[in-house]
Write a protein that holds these residues in place. Structure first.
Motif, mmCIF file in Angstrom:
data_model
loop_
_atom_site.group_PDB
_atom_site.id
_atom_site.type_symbol
_atom_site.label_atom_id
_atom_site.label_comp_id
_atom_site.label_asym_id
_atom_site.label_seq_id
_atom_site.Cartn_x
_atom_site.Cartn_y
_atom_site.Cartn_z
ATOM 1 N N ASP A 289 -47.215 11.706 15.836
ATOM 2 C CA ASP A 289 -48.150 11.695 16.958
ATOM 3 C C ASP A 289 -48.969 10.400 16.993
ATOM 4 O O ASP A 289 -49.262 9.802 15.947
ATOM 5 C CB ASP A 289 -49.109 12.880 16.848
ATOM 6 N N ILE A 290 -49.318 10.014 18.186
ATOM 7 C CA ILE A 290 -50.299 8.953 18.416
ATOM 8 C C ILE A 290 -51.545 9.669 18.903
ATOM 9 O O ILE A 290 -51.524 10.346 19.942
ATOM 10 C CB ILE A 290 -49.798 7.950 19.470
ATOM 11 N N LEU A 291 -52.623 9.562 18.151
ATOM 12 C CA LEU A 291 -53.835 10.332 18.438
ATOM 13 C C LEU A 291 -54.939 9.400 18.932
ATOM 14 O O LEU A 291 -55.202 8.362 18.326
ATOM 15 C CB LEU A 291 -54.302 11.056 17.177
ATOM 16 N N ALA A 292 -55.554 9.766 20.032
ATOM 17 C CA ALA A 292 -56.626 8.937 20.602
ATOM 18 C C ALA A 292 -57.797 9.810 21.016
ATOM 19 O O ALA A 292 -57.616 10.832 21.684
ATOM 20 C CB ALA A 292 -56.114 8.145 21.791
ATOM 21 N N GLU A 293 -58.975 9.417 20.597
ATOM 22 C CA GLU A 293 -60.194 10.116 20.988
ATOM 23 C C GLU A 293 -61.274 9.064 21.220
ATOM 24 O O GLU A 293 -61.726 8.402 20.289
ATOM 25 C CB GLU A 293 -60.625 11.110 19.913
ATOM 26 N N GLU A 294 -61.614 8.898 22.511
ATOM 27 C CA GLU A 294 -62.532 7.838 22.930
ATOM 28 C C GLU A 294 -61.958 6.489 22.475
ATOM 29 O O GLU A 294 -60.877 6.115 22.892
ATOM 30 C CB GLU A 294 -63.939 8.110 22.404
ATOM 31 N N GLN A 295 -62.640 5.772 21.597
ATOM 32 C CA GLN A 295 -62.152 4.442 21.195
ATOM 33 C C GLN A 295 -61.390 4.474 19.869
ATOM 34 O O GLN A 295 -60.923 3.434 19.393
ATOM 35 C CB GLN A 295 -63.339 3.473 21.092
ATOM 36 N N GLN A 296 -61.249 5.641 19.290
ATOM 37 C CA GLN A 296 -60.555 5.776 18.002
ATOM 38 C C GLN A 296 -59.087 6.118 18.244
ATOM 39 O O GLN A 296 -58.776 7.062 18.961
ATOM 40 C CB GLN A 296 -61.226 6.873 17.166
#
Length: 257
Positions: free
Chosen positions: A122-129
């Motif tokens: 998975d490629i995980l993105a939360e806001e700028q992280q």
């Protein structure tokens, strides 16, 4: 009764691989680790290994809630550990005050390294992280070669799996009726589009069924299929309830919110 009759023709080659993995684990008396599998592939592996008493399968992709996971097939007497799955987690350090990086850009940059999609999870993105989960055997290669995403210079920082981003996806179930189980009909109904708008999306390769690109508008959807449309989201055809008096199909779809 052939095992293949329960699956679509395009899945038969993958089934052959699963049977080979099972034989390896059974006759070599050692675990067999696969690349990252999408949820449909995991479902196929589970159904084939099923209630086997000689070979057991477990999946892990960095955390329980991620979609793409590696399968470990092993003899029943073996006790697997997290290290057996050979997974590494990297966080992408980039100048987020000046540039915005999104999931498709990360995926494109990884693919441009010449790696198979199955070598990372998975490629995980939360806001700028942003984090990427990769197979340990290609981690050093990625570390050396992934130095930019789009126009942004980036740096990869290895993290412990305990630091993985937790993204909770919410779903909403809807009931509807459709004239047929054709892909263009299901896409149009699920995403509130006209057939004339749904068909070009499919023809352009923007629609995936069970994580595989499908470009045939007449593709026959089945219960359990996950359908994603780039730019619109995704839905799961959870239930086909049967025909109405007007000869339409009554179905339930679950859409990501």
């Amino acid at each position: 009764m052939s095992i293949y009759q329960h699956f679509r023709p395009e899945e038969h080659a993958f089934i052959d691989h699963v049977l080979e993995w099972k034989e390896y684990a059974l006759h070599s008396y050692s675990p067999k680790l696969t690349d990252f599998l999408d949820p449909r592939e995991q479902q196929i592996v589970t159904s084939i290994i099923g209630s086997s008493t000689d070979v057991v399968v477990q999946f892990f992709g960095g955390a329980d809630y991620v979609e793409r996971k590696r399968a470990l097939l092993y003899p029943s007497y073996y006790t697997p550990e997290t290290d057996d799955y050979s997974i590494k987690l990297f966080e992408i350090d980039y100048p987020h005050k000046f540039v915005n990086i999104e999931h498709p850009q990360v995926l494109g940059s990884l693919m441009s390294l010449g790696l198979k999609r199955s070598k990372f999870g998975d490629i995980l993105a939360e806001e700028q992280q942003i984090q990427i989960i990769v197979a340990k055997e290609v981690a050093d290669y990625i570390l050396m070669n992934l130095q930019s995403i789009g126009k942004a210079k980036i740096k990869l920082i290895e993290k412990d799996l305990s630091a993985i981003i937790h993204i909770a996806e919410s779903w909403k179930e809807e009931s509807c009726t459709v004239s047929s189980m054709r892909l263009d009909v299901i896409v149009a109904e699920a995403f509130n589009l006209s057939r004339s708008k749904a068909s070009p999306l499919i023809n352009a390769g923007l629609v995936k069924v069970n994580w595989k690109k499908v470009e045939e508008t007449a593709f026959e959807c089945q219960e359990g299929d996950m359908i994603s449309v780039r730019g619109y989201g995704r839905c799961k055809l959870t239930t086909i309830e049967g025909k109405t008096k007007r000869d339409k199909w009554r179905i339930k779809v679950t859409k990501s919110k």
